[in-house]
Design an enzyme around this catalytic site. Structure first.
Site, PDB file in Angstrom:
ATOM      1  CE1 TYR A   1      91.893  20.587 -15.569  1.00 28.15           C
ATOM      2  CE2 TYR A   1      92.786  22.017 -17.270  1.00 28.15           C
ATOM      3  CZ  TYR A   1      92.909  21.394 -16.054  1.00 28.15           C
ATOM      4  OH  TYR A   1      94.047  21.580 -15.312  1.00 28.15           O
TER       5      TYR A   1
ATOM      6  CG  ASP B   1      92.491  11.601  -0.230  1.00 28.75           C
ATOM      7  OD1 ASP B   1      92.426  10.576  -0.936  1.00 28.75           O
ATOM      8  OD2 ASP B   1      91.746  11.782   0.756  1.00 28.75           O
TER       9      ASP B   1
ATOM     10  CG  ASP C   1      96.687  20.675 -13.872  1.00 26.98           C
ATOM     11  OD1 ASP C   1      97.722  20.837 -14.551  1.00 26.98           O
ATOM     12  OD2 ASP C   1      96.162  21.565 -13.184  1.00 26.98           O
TER      13      ASP C   1
ATOM     14  CG  ASP D   1     102.319  21.159 -11.799  1.00 33.71           C
ATOM     15  OD1 ASP D   1     102.422  20.753 -12.977  1.00 33.71           O
ATOM     16  OD2 ASP D   1     102.179  22.366 -11.510  1.00 33.71           O
TER      17      ASP D   1
ATOM     18  CE  LYS E   1      88.065  12.376  -1.832  1.00 25.57           C
ATOM     19  NZ  LYS E   1      89.052  12.140  -0.755  1.00 25.57           N
TER      20      LYS E   1
END
Ligand code: IPM
Ligand code: MG
Length: 361
Positions: free
Chosen positions: A146, A227, A251, A255, A195
């Site tokens: 970001y 993942d 983020d 959700d 990751k």
């Protein structure tokens, strides 16, 4: 107690949900003998309309002078709103990222809890949802993709866009500490999500988190690839207590976590720095399609206000009063459209706010 609160109604459904949160806060203040001073300021599209920019010094200054900030939502429909004709750094979202950075709000707490009453709205199979879940996503909020360098260019007639993912060890350490600290007050388990099989930033993340873990022998630490985490959230959400992760992963996963609770309309959040100051906002967006229709679910904002009472003002009892009012209203069968199920009574945003305020007594 005197509470100086800056409000950012923002765009879309923002003004409607913030109005309901104020209603509930006022009820709490009356009942428990507190005095609230509100000051409304502009951010996002609302600020662009007046000042031509999504974030002004005046808004930053007002926030800095307050004890806490309560925000609705910002942004509009990217396909139709003129805000999205502006260059990216002048669009509504840039205002939100700018205020997070200006106030150094590096720790974003997003609790995702399955309310028994909403188990019908949970999209998971019954044998999975039956176990219930109560997790908290601790998302790093002022670093990573970001805020790394980004640009779009053209090389030999080929268009190219670059975003960079940067973390230094200090940024990782301070968010990891927040994650472990909060785990101590919960079920003492941290799942650090990265990751590390691909990214250098993730490998550093993992190392630093392990170093921090040494100071928290009471907390169990596990690492999980992002993942796999996305998969585990729908396969077995009950396994999670605190999920500690970087900005972009947080983020996306937050959700997903909110959706398995039944609706993103239920998910509160707190963005904190190293002091008591915080910015509190629902995790959902501005839902321009239902703005102004009295159809939004104000619960995520109202629960964010409860987080504000708890984290910025140490008013735990008052926060608990709001949380139990939410449970009671759901128990009685009242639902906004997003969490509606058979046999329940559908109410609008305002009525949901009234019901919740009435339930605080
Ligand atoms: C959120 C939102 C923001 C984010 C957007 C609006 C910039 O999706 O708070 O999760 O990506 O952080
Ligand atoms: Mg998001």
């Amino acid at each position: 107690m005197k509470l100086n609160i800056v409000c950012i109604p923002g765009d879309g459904i923002g003004p409607e949900i913030v109005a309901e949160a104020k209603k509930v806060l006022n009820k709490v203040a009356n009942l428990y003998g507190h005095e609230i001073n509100y000051r409304d300021v502009l951010l996002g599209g609302a600020s662009i309309d007046v000042h031509g920019v999504p974030l002004t010094d005046e808004t930053i200054q007002a926030a800095k002078e307050a004890d806490a900030v309560l925000m609705g939502s910002i942004g509009g429909d990217a396909a139709t709103s003129p805000w999205y004709q502006l260059p990216p750094n002048l669009r509504p979202e840039a205002g939100l990222l700018g205020i997070r950075k200006a106030l150094n709000l590096f720790a974003n707490l997003r609790p995702a809890v399955l309310y028994e009453e909403l188990s019908d709205a949970c999209p998971l199979r019954k044998d999975i949802s039956e176990a219930g879940f109560d997790m908290l996503i601790m998302r790093e909020l002022t670093g990573g993709l970001y805020f790394g360098e980004r640009y779009t260019t053209e090389e030999n007639g080929i268009r190219k866009a670059v975003d960079t993912l940067v973390y230094n060890e200090n940024e990782i350490r301070r968010i990891a500490k927040k994650g472990f600290d909060i785990a101590l007050k919960r079920r003492r388990k941290v799942t650090s999500v990265d990751k590390a099989n691909v990214l250098d930033s993730s490998r550093l993340w993992r190392k630093v988190v392990e170093e921090v873990a040494l100071d928290y022998p009471e907390v169990t630490l596990e690492h999980m690839l992002v993942d796999n985490c996305a998969m585990q959230l729908v396969k077995d959400p009950a396994q999670f207590d605190v999920i500690l992760t970087e900005n972009m992963f947080g983020d996306i996963l937050s959700d997903e976590a909110s959706m398995v609770t039944g609706s993103i309309g239920m998910l509160a959040s707190a963005s904190l720095n190293d002091t008591k100051f915080g910015l509190y906002e629902p995790s959902h967006g501005s839902a321009p399609d239902i703005a102004g229709k009295d159809a939004a679910n104000p619960i995520a904002t109202i629960l964010s206000a409860a987080m504000m009472l708890k984290y910025s003002f140490d008013l735990d009892q008052e926060a608990a009063a709001i949380e139990s009012a939410v449970k009671k209203v759901l128990e009685k069968g009242y639902r906004t459209g997003d969490i509606m199920s058979k046999g329940c009574r559908r109410v609008g945003c305002k009525e949901m706010g009234d019901l919740l305020a009435d339930e605080i007594k």
